[in-house]
Write a protein that holds these residues in place. Structure first.
Motif, short mmCIF file in Angstrom:
data_model
loop_
_atom_site.label_atom_id
_atom_site.label_comp_id
_atom_site.label_asym_id
_atom_site.label_seq_id
_atom_site.Cartn_x
_atom_site.Cartn_y
_atom_site.Cartn_z
N ARG A 149 -9.31 -25.15 -16.45
CA ARG A 149 -9.68 -26.33 -17.10
C ARG A 149 -8.54 -26.94 -18.15
O ARG A 149 -9.36 -27.90 -18.61
N ALA A 150 -8.23 -26.15 -18.14
CA ALA A 150 -6.96 -26.35 -20.04
C ALA A 150 -5.54 -26.39 -19.42
O ALA A 150 -4.95 -26.09 -20.13
N SER A 151 -5.31 -26.42 -17.88
CA SER A 151 -3.63 -26.83 -17.87
C SER A 151 -2.81 -25.86 -17.28
O SER A 151 -1.60 -25.65 -18.18
N VAL A 152 -3.43 -24.18 -17.38
CA VAL A 152 -2.73 -23.05 -17.68
C VAL A 152 -2.68 -22.61 -16.88
O VAL A 152 -2.07 -21.48 -16.93
N CYS A 153 -4.13 -22.77 -15.70
CA CYS A 153 -3.64 -21.76 -14.28
C CYS A 153 -2.90 -21.94 -13.65
O CYS A 153 -2.53 -21.22 -12.22
N GLY A 154 -2.17 -23.57 -13.63
CA GLY A 154 -1.60 -24.08 -12.18
C GLY A 154 -2.85 -23.33 -11.11
O GLY A 154 -1.86 -24.36 -10.08
N THR A 155 -3.95 -23.81 -11.34
CA THR A 155 -5.30 -23.62 -9.74
C THR A 155 -5.39 -25.24 -9.09
O THR A 155 -5.17 -24.72 -7.68
N GLY B 277 4.90 6.33 -7.98
CA GLY B 277 4.79 7.04 -6.65
C GLY B 277 4.46 6.50 -5.68
O GLY B 277 3.95 6.90 -4.18
N ALA B 278 2.34 5.92 -6.15
CA ALA B 278 1.98 5.56 -5.03
C ALA B 278 2.33 4.54 -4.05
O ALA B 278 2.41 3.24 -5.02
N SER B 279 1.22 4.35 -3.08
CA SER B 279 0.90 3.17 -2.31
C SER B 279 0.06 2.21 -2.92
O SER B 279 -0.39 2.47 -3.61
N VAL B 280 0.30 0.89 -3.30
CA VAL B 280 -0.43 0.17 -3.77
C VAL B 280 -0.63 -1.26 -3.61
O VAL B 280 0.39 -1.70 -2.61
N LEU B 281 -1.88 -1.68 -3.17
CA LEU B 281 -2.15 -2.73 -2.36
C LEU B 281 -2.97 -3.91 -3.74
O LEU B 281 -4.01 -2.67 -4.37
N VAL B 282 -2.75 -5.02 -3.97
CA VAL B 282 -3.83 -5.51 -5.27
C VAL B 282 -4.64 -6.54 -4.41
O VAL B 282 -3.17 -7.62 -3.95
N ALA B 283 -5.34 -6.83 -4.71
CA ALA B 283 -6.55 -7.72 -4.03
C ALA B 283 -7.63 -8.57 -4.82
O ALA B 283 -7.85 -8.48 -5.96
N GLY B 284 -7.25 -9.60 -4.85
CA GLY B 284 -7.94 -11.09 -5.78
C GLY B 284 -8.59 -11.81 -5.02
O GLY B 284 -7.64 -11.90 -3.87
N LYS B 285 -9.79 -12.63 -5.70
CA LYS B 285 -10.49 -13.98 -5.13
C LYS B 285 -9.02 -15.25 -5.39
O LYS B 285 -9.38 -15.92 -4.86
N MET B 286 -8.41 -14.94 -6.18
CA MET B 286 -7.03 -16.70 -6.27
C MET B 286 -5.79 -15.88 -5.85
O MET B 286 -5.88 -14.31 -5.08
N TYR B 287 -5.01 -16.39 -5.84
CA TYR B 287 -3.72 -16.04 -6.62
C TYR B 287 -3.46 -15.42 -7.67
O TYR B 287 -3.77 -15.70 -8.99
N PRO B 288 -2.59 -14.50 -8.23
CA PRO B 288 -2.23 -13.61 -9.37
C PRO B 288 -2.54 -14.65 -10.83
O PRO B 288 -2.40 -13.82 -11.06
N THR B 289 -1.23 -15.46 -10.33
CA THR B 289 -1.29 -15.68 -11.53
C THR B 289 -1.79 -17.35 -12.11
O THR B 289 -1.89 -17.98 -13.25
N ASN B 290 -2.77 -16.87 -11.44
CA ASN B 290 -3.85 -18.41 -11.25
C ASN B 290 -5.12 -17.33 -12.23
O ASN B 290 -5.94 -17.81 -12.77
N SER B 291 -5.15 -16.24 -12.89
CA SER B 291 -5.47 -14.99 -13.70
C SER B 291 -6.30 -16.17 -15.39
O SER B 291 -5.63 -16.40 -15.25
N GLN B 292 -7.44 -15.15 -15.37
CA GLN B 292 -7.66 -15.84 -16.73
C GLN B 292 -6.54 -15.52 -17.99
O GLN B 292 -7.00 -15.90 -19.07
N THR B 293 -5.71 -14.17 -17.34
CA THR B 293 -4.72 -14.11 -18.99
C THR B 293 -4.42 -15.01 -19.27
O THR B 293 -3.88 -14.74 -19.99
N SER B 294 -4.02 -16.04 -18.40
CA SER B 294 -2.99 -17.20 -18.69
C SER B 294 -3.41 -18.06 -19.79
O SER B 294 -2.44 -18.67 -20.59
N MET B 295 -4.87 -17.85 -19.93
CA MET B 295 -4.95 -18.74 -20.79
C MET B 295 -5.66 -17.83 -22.85
O MET B 295 -5.66 -18.61 -23.24
N ALA B 296 -4.88 -16.81 -22.15
CA ALA B 296 -4.89 -15.94 -24.05
C ALA B 296 -3.27 -16.71 -24.25
O ALA B 296 -2.42 -16.81 -23.75
N GLN B 297 -4.07 -16.80 -25.95
CA GLN B 297 -2.58 -17.92 -26.30
C GLN B 297 -1.95 -17.46 -27.22
O GLN B 297 -0.70 -17.06 -27.54
#
Lengths: 243, 536
Positions: free
Chosen positions: A47-53, B24-44
């Protein structure tokens, strides 16, 4: 107020009536889903223009649904050049793959002494949220689906400009095919970017860097005159004509 | 069979993936969105590390501040590890290209990174990238994952963990089941070890949170169902400064850079740089007395605001119609971060499920205790994300490679199938709103036992009513209505866990403040742990 939204099932636009008042488009979409039509499908996150969804097209122009204020008569459609999965929800896999294609990462780390000015050199470019608005607005995809596109090239530029990048040449070499020279410099990407990034300028800069690294505009190379071209491009002296 | 399955593709998940791959492990990342959509993006605001680039600082001070803010509820060994790892973690982020803000100095490497003041910190300790720190860390992690060839499966919604020896002390994670959102099919992914990096449960406070829609604690709920332990669920951090009407976050760095809090009479009423719990309560007290509260950054001037807080300026203009360089910003405190979550041990392995690790906001690694310090969450997701990835890859070395049978997948298929046939006479969207309001009102900043008990009854009534709710969209593919219903079910499953822990804790400590029990009580200097047991 009434707005019209593309529905993929019927391949038509459906009208929805909203209560009057100035609200973000995303709130309008949520309102429709919660109270009028639970089948309307779209993507949303922060909701804040930063997740790109949540990028969509409003009256033919790319917008983030969370930051666009909805107006009567607006026509809402999914992004272009992305397969539509359902209604406003698109498949971003092909677009995301351009990052891999462009190898847009730090190739080889070297320690650097970075300053505030160095930070500024890529501050805007690293604001990118991968919303795909620029990709959708780019007319090159209509003719060349293999094109790297604006956001991947901006990201390529961001790493080549990073003082810590020990092998910028590798990125520059990678983006020669379906890359920097395929852009028409129309500036649509720059016009629609919700974060104020200027991919057109970044691509222009990358062209300069490409030349420095010994690459040339391939459209010149394929022209018939074998001598250096002193500007002008489209017109000029053809040594084979009429002699 | 893959070695390490990582569930969740935010900062913690990507850090875990890179560390596991490095090991050295084989890795798979599963997510409900695309990786860069996550809430980490909101940390300022920033990421803490005692680099001492701007003023004198020491790891010992970082530890001391974190422990103090945790109000006795942290594990000092874990805090020591996190704070001790911080400089090294920043060095790693520097080496992959995170575009930190910089000082003008004659130094090299991470000594050039700018650091700012955050609440509760005894020095300028938060490394930042303007006010886009989370976004820029997340995207650089993602770029690096592409470089390292990490495999992703996007749009896969976690249904359940697959465990061997269900609800016994020795039960072991064998993978997980997912709903492929695009196709609507249930899919089983077998793995030798699993990392949960699924985020917090702040969105229980729907409509009263800075969190994104999907922060519904899906992974925490899955761990609870699988027999793993949860702890400290009553500790939810309220961020003092969210925009009043949209609940959009205005970073603490606005105060760190010199912003004031004013009431409608224009008076300052609290030291703005106290820890978040105290500031949030002070604002709440003003609002209870009928006064509006504002954030004032006008004196910083437009130039400095655009330099340090460009995103905030934009968000204020957009969502509140306020120009922060000239006008006051109307704010209120809303739910922001869940300190509690999946109970993990010193290796970040989930208590109750072997071979399953948890990192980031979904986990309770006991580093934040009763109140998280600003700047410690980005540190936790990167430092402990990597630690979880390393440990998961070690576990995979000797774990059995015999895959689980398909019984969990079959159960989940039947469960999803029943949602398509179930009649829905009531809209869960209405209940989602009600749950958010109920929590803000009765499980909020200031609590009391009468309201908490009322809330518990109402939530149990909602769980009963859930049988009458369902999906009205019957499409198999790309069914957002179905995903939102599953997310609501996660939130509703965790809601009583939060409330009952809050009822049990008859004291006030950090973010948990209870009328009638306004002091810390040593008898409660402990973690409230909850776990489902097999009925005998």
């Amino acid at each position: 107020m009434q707005i019209s939204i593309f529905r993929s099932e019927t391949n038509t636009h459906q009208n929805y009536r909203l209560p009057a008042g100035e609200i973000p488009l995303l709130s309008a979409l949520v309102y429709i889903k919660e109270t009028l039509d639970a089948t309307l499908t779209f993507s949303a996150g922060c909701r804040a223009s930063v997740c790109g969804t949540c990028a969509v097209r409003v009256n033919g122009r790319e917008e983030l649904a969370c930051s666009y204020k909805v107006k009567p008569g607006d026509v809402i459609e999914p992004l272009q050049y992305h397969p539509v999965l359902r209604d406003l929800k698109v498949d971003k896999e092909r677009a995301m793959a351009t990052l891999k294609q462009g190898t847009t990462w730090l190739q080889e780390f070297r320690e650097a002494s970075l300053s505030h000015q160095d930070e500024k050199r890529t501050e805007k470019q690293t604001d990118c949220i991968l919303c795909d608005a620029c990709y959708s607005a780019c007319p090159v995809f209509a003719v060349n689906p293999e094109f790297l596109g604006p956001f991947a090239l901006t990201r390529a530029f961001r790493y080549t400009e990073d003082g810590r990048e020990g092998d910028a040449k590798s990125i520059i070499d990678t983006i020669q095919t379906n890359g920097v020279w395929d852009c028409t410099l129309c500036g649509e990407c720059t016009a629609v970017c919700p974060k104020g990034i200027d991919p057109k300028m970044d691509i222009t800069m990358l062209r300069g860097e490409s030349v420095k690294h010994g690459h040339a505009d391939p459209s010149f190379a394929t022209q018939s005159f074998g001598t250096p071209d002193f500007g002008g491009g489209g017109f000029g002296f053809d040594p084979n004509a009429g002699f | 069979m893959i070695d390490v399955l990582i569930i969740g593709s935010g900062g913690a998940g990507l850090s875990a993936a890179l560390a596991a791959k490095e090991a050295g492990a084989s890795v798979l990342v599963a997510g409900k969105m695309y990786p860069t959509n996550s809430q980490t993006s909101m940390a300022q605001g920033g990421m803490n590390a005692a680099l001492g680039n701007v003023e004198e600082d020491h790891i010992a001070l970082h530890i001391q501040d974190t422990v103090k803010s945790a109000h006795g509820l942290c594990d000092e060994d874990m805090v020591r590890q996190m704070c001790g790892d911080a400089p090294r973690t920043v060095e790693w982020l520097e080496s992959i290209g995170v575009p930190f803000s910089r000082l003008n100095s004659d130094t090299q490497g991470i000594k050039t990174i700018a650091q700012r003041q955050m609440g509760g910190a005894s020095a300028k300790r938060a490394c930042y990238a303007q006010d886009y720190t989370g976004l820029k860390i997340l995207h650089t992690l993602y770029d690096t994952c592409l470089k390292e060839g990490i495999k992703f499966i996007d749009e896969h919604y976690l249904l359940n963990l697959i465990v061997d020896g269900g609800l016994t002390p020795d039960q072991t994670a064998k993978g997980a089941t997912f709903l492929n959102i695009r196709t609507g099919r249930v899919r089983q992914i077998d793995a030798k070890s699993v990392v949960m990096a699924t985020g917090g449960y702040g969105s229980i406070y729907h409509g009263f949170t800075t969190n994104m829609y999907g922060a519904t604690g899906d992974g925490i709920a899955a761990v609870l169902r699988a027999g793993g332990a949860l702890s400290d669920m009553e500790f939810i951090q309220f961020h003092p400064t969210a925009l009043k009407h949209s609940c959009i976050l205005i970073s603490e760095s606005a105060r760190g850079e010199g912003g004031y809090l004013l009431n409608e009479d224009g008076e300052r009423f609290i030291d703005e740089l106290k820890p978040r719990d105290e500031v949030a309560r002070a604002i709440f007290a003003q609002m209870k007395e009928g006064r509006r509260v504002f954030l004032d950054v006008r004196h910083l001037g437009e130039k400095k605001l655009m330099e340090l807080l460009p995103q905030e300026v934009e968000l204020c203009k957009m969502h509140e119609h306020v120009d922060p360089s000239r006008e006051l910003i109307p704010i209120k405190p809303v739910a922001h971060y869940s300190m509690g979550g999946i109970d993990v041990d010193y290796a970040l392995e989930v208590n109750g499920i072997k071979g399953c690790f948890a990192a980031g906001e979904c986990s309770n690694a006991k580093v934040h205790g009763a109140n998280r310090l600003g700047g410690n969450s980005l540190l936790e997701i990167t430092a402990f994300g990597r630690f979880a990835g390393e440990n998961a890859s070690k576990h995979a070395l000797y774990a059995s490679s015999k895959p689980a049978d398909d019984s969990q997948r079959k159960r989940d298929e039947a469960e999803i199938e029943s949602l398509f046939t179930q009649e829905s006479s009531e809209s869960f969207y209405t209940y989602r709103e009600m749950l958010g309001e109920l929590f803000y009102e009765k499980v909020g900043i200031v609590r009391n036992n009468v309201q908490l008990n009322e809330a518990l009854e109402e939530v149990i009534a909602m769980q009963v009513a859930q049988k009458r709710m369902g999906i009205s969209d019957k499409s198999r593919s790309n069914n957002q209505n179905l995903i939102e219903f599953l997310e609501f079910k996660s939130a509703l499953l965790l809601a009583p866990a939060v409330i009952s822990a809050a009822i049990a804790r008859d004291e006030s400590r950090g973010a948990h403040y209870k009328i009638g029990f306004e002091e810390e009580n040593d008898a409660f200097k402990k973690h409230l742990v909850m776990q489902w047991k097999k009925e005998v």
